[in-house]
Design an enzyme around this catalytic site. Structure first.
Site, PDB file in Angstrom:
ATOM      1  N   GLU A  32     -14.291   2.579  18.262  1.00  0.00           N
ATOM      2  CA  GLU A  32     -12.901   2.070  17.869  1.00  0.00           C
ATOM      3  C   GLU A  32     -12.091   1.996  19.036  1.00  0.00           C
ATOM      4  O   GLU A  32     -12.084   2.776  20.192  1.00  0.00           O
ATOM      5  CB  GLU A  32     -12.297   3.168  17.009  1.00  0.00           C
ATOM      6  CG  GLU A  32     -10.816   3.123  16.927  1.00  0.00           C
ATOM      7  CD  GLU A  32     -10.325   1.864  16.426  1.00  0.00           C
ATOM      8  OE1 GLU A  32      -9.392   1.345  16.956  1.00  0.00           O
ATOM      9  OE2 GLU A  32     -10.671   1.441  15.375  1.00  0.00           O
ATOM     10  N   GLN A  33     -11.378   0.794  19.399  1.00  0.00           N
ATOM     11  CA  GLN A  33     -10.543   0.689  20.524  1.00  0.00           C
ATOM     12  C   GLN A  33      -9.299   1.441  20.685  1.00  0.00           C
ATOM     13  O   GLN A  33      -8.846   1.670  21.978  1.00  0.00           O
ATOM     14  CB  GLN A  33     -10.028  -0.914  20.537  1.00  0.00           C
ATOM     15  CG  GLN A  33      -9.020  -1.193  19.390  1.00  0.00           C
ATOM     16  CD  GLN A  33      -8.650  -2.765  19.661  1.00  0.00           C
ATOM     17  OE1 GLN A  33      -8.963  -3.315  20.546  1.00  0.00           O
ATOM     18  NE2 GLN A  33      -7.633  -3.252  18.829  1.00  0.00           N
ATOM     19  N   ARG A 106      -2.713   4.478   3.704  1.00  0.00           N
ATOM     20  CA  ARG A 106      -3.805   3.964   4.319  1.00  0.00           C
ATOM     21  C   ARG A 106      -4.464   5.029   5.342  1.00  0.00           C
ATOM     22  O   ARG A 106      -5.669   5.269   5.535  1.00  0.00           O
ATOM     23  CB  ARG A 106      -3.684   2.724   5.195  1.00  0.00           C
ATOM     24  CG  ARG A 106      -3.636   1.464   4.485  1.00  0.00           C
ATOM     25  CD  ARG A 106      -3.168   0.294   4.976  1.00  0.00           C
ATOM     26  NE  ARG A 106      -3.421  -0.908   4.284  1.00  0.00           N
ATOM     27  CZ  ARG A 106      -4.516  -1.565   4.381  1.00  0.00           C
ATOM     28  NH1 ARG A 106      -5.435  -1.280   5.083  1.00  0.00           N
ATOM     29  NH2 ARG A 106      -4.533  -2.705   3.405  1.00  0.00           N
ATOM     30  N   TYR A 212       3.988   1.782  -5.743  1.00  0.00           N
ATOM     31  CA  TYR A 212       3.190   2.500  -6.300  1.00  0.00           C
ATOM     32  C   TYR A 212       3.313   4.054  -5.634  1.00  0.00           C
ATOM     33  O   TYR A 212       3.680   3.879  -4.304  1.00  0.00           O
ATOM     34  CB  TYR A 212       1.715   2.251  -6.837  1.00  0.00           C
ATOM     35  CG  TYR A 212       0.955   1.665  -5.327  1.00  0.00           C
ATOM     36  CD1 TYR A 212       0.380   2.367  -4.710  1.00  0.00           C
ATOM     37  CD2 TYR A 212       0.976  -0.091  -5.368  1.00  0.00           C
ATOM     38  CE1 TYR A 212      -0.518   1.761  -3.366  1.00  0.00           C
ATOM     39  CE2 TYR A 212       0.321  -0.283  -4.360  1.00  0.00           C
ATOM     40  CZ  TYR A 212      -0.288   0.464  -3.221  1.00  0.00           C
ATOM     41  OH  TYR A 212      -0.807  -0.201  -2.155  1.00  0.00           O
ATOM     42  N   ASP A 290     -12.406  -7.658   6.648  1.00  0.00           N
ATOM     43  CA  ASP A 290     -11.258  -8.641   6.685  1.00  0.00           C
ATOM     44  C   ASP A 290     -11.914  -9.491   8.126  1.00  0.00           C
ATOM     45  O   ASP A 290     -11.400 -10.494   8.358  1.00  0.00           O
ATOM     46  CB  ASP A 290     -10.086  -8.039   7.337  1.00  0.00           C
ATOM     47  CG  ASP A 290      -9.143  -7.413   6.215  1.00  0.00           C
ATOM     48  OD1 ASP A 290      -9.662  -7.930   5.182  1.00  0.00           O
ATOM     49  OD2 ASP A 290      -8.338  -7.188   6.649  1.00  0.00           O
TER      50      ASP A 290
END
Length: 391
Positions: A32-33, A106, A212, A290
């Site tokens: 992960e960067q 998230r 929500y 994505d």
């Protein structure tokens, strides 16, 4: 000797793929960067087609601790609040599809996935510079001077994927004309609105609003999308103007305006579309989530589809360890039609949600009331799918 896998990207797609690959016995490392796992954004919806895959990893207790299980999805008119469609998401969905529907922040979901991954397998501060395929090995080189070798490499590095750019060349996004504002509202600020634990979608001319509960009900995630915006940046971290947003939603139902008025702050981003990629795979390198099938948020399936990708990869690599390129081609073959269908439906919903008041809108509303695209019978093709059953 188990296959060595390098996953580029420590977001929800990359982390969930790593956990699923580890479960079938592969030797996986995530690069992960960023200096730490930190998902940008706010709310995310995980439907049964994805939650069942996470449950198999033993994550149900962690998901129950930080997530919210909505009772229903409630679609309403923008002005008078009239119900257009209401479909179950709670016990009825669990009974029919054998898995729960969740709403998450998230960051909560990313953190629980990272916590489940053995620490030695997550490498932060590794920004990909280049990759090279030679024989049956792939070498990734990072900006910190290190490199990693593996039998295959998975690009799970998001919509601006460096892996995709390296293997397929630069790709130009297409601005849809839609602009979105998001906000997280503390529960105490909106207690007077008495909002049900459900997924709410208000449809109006030239825009819609989704909201929500997330973070175990402590926060309300709100996303407002309008057509004909003049903002074109695709960043999720640019700050917006609450007063401008409130002006754009003049005349909308008091609940929608009340949510916007309660925003502590708002962030703005432009919604871009992308042409379907002809291929996801090159030799021993493939893409996930994505990076290969970005979709507009109008089906709430972006993260769920990346989790499905990881499950399919794990099953196929476990079944075909002696033919990695073949397993990756098979992964693309089985996953691409489903992802493309959801890309197309998300784009179609963008039009459908934003119809101006008139004959087309009235026809849409009648169809929603009578056939219900989110009814259990009509949504079954999406929720009952088991992405691990691809061999």
């Amino acid at each position: 000797m188990s296959l060595e896998v390098a996953v580029i990207g420590g977001g929800i797609g990359g982390l969930s793929a790593a956990l699923q690959l580890l479960k079938v016995g592969l030797d996986v490392h995530v690069y992960e960067q960023a200096p730490r796992v930190a998902e940008i954004g706010a709310g995310i919806q995980i439907s049964p087609n994805a939650s069942r895959l996470l449950a198999r990893l033993g994550l149900n207790p962690a998901m129950d601790a930080v997530g919210v299980r909505p009772l229903a999805v409630h679609q309403r008119r923008w002005d008078d609040g009239r119900t257009l469609q209401r479909a179950p998401l709670g016990p009825e969905v669990e009974a029919q599809f054998g898995a729960s529907y969740y709403h998450f922040h998230r960051a909560d979901l990313a953190n629980l996935l990272a916590d489940a991954l053995p620490p030695r397998r997550l490498h932060v501060g590794h920004k990909l510079l280049s990759l090279e395929q030679r024989g049956d090995r792939v070498t990734a080189r990072f900006d910190n001077g290190t490199s990693a070798e593996a039998d295959l490499l998975i690009g799970a590095d998001g919509i601006h994927s460096r892996v995709r750019n390296i293997i397929f060349g630069p790709e130009k996004p297409r601005f849809t004309g839609c602009v979105a504002w998001r906000g997280l509202v503390p529960a105490g600020r909106i207690a007077h609105l008495d909002i049900e634990v459900a997924s709410h979608n208000w449809l109006g001319p030239g825009g819609h609003c989704v909201h929500y509960w997330v973070s175990a009900g402590r926060l309300m995630n709100v996303v407002c999308v309008v057509e004909h915006g003049n903002w074109t940046a695709e960043s999720w971290t640019d700050r917006g103007d609450v007063a401008e947003l409130l002006q754009r939603y003049g005349g909308w139902h008091p609940v929608v305006r009340g949510l916007i008025e309660a925003f502590p702050e708002t962030f703005i981003w432009a919604l871009h579309d992308r042409a379907e990629l002809p291929r996801w795979t090159e030799g021993r390198v493939t893409l996930l989530g994505d990076a290969c099938h970005p979709m507009l948020p109008m089906m709430a399936q972006g993260a769920a589809q990346s989790i499905e990708d990881g499950a399919a990869l794990a099953s196929l690599l476990n079944a075909m360890p002696d033919d990695v390129p073949g397993a990756l081609r098979r992964y693309e073959t089985v996953r691409k039609p489903r992802a493309t269908r959801l890309q197309e439906q998300s784009a179609a919903n963008r039009i459908r949600f934003h119809l101006p008041d008139g004959p087309e809108q009235q026809k849409r509303d009648e169809l929603m009331a009578h056939s219900g695209d989110r009814s259990l019978s009509n949504i079954g093709w999406l929720y009952q799918h088991d992405a691990a059953l691809v061999v």
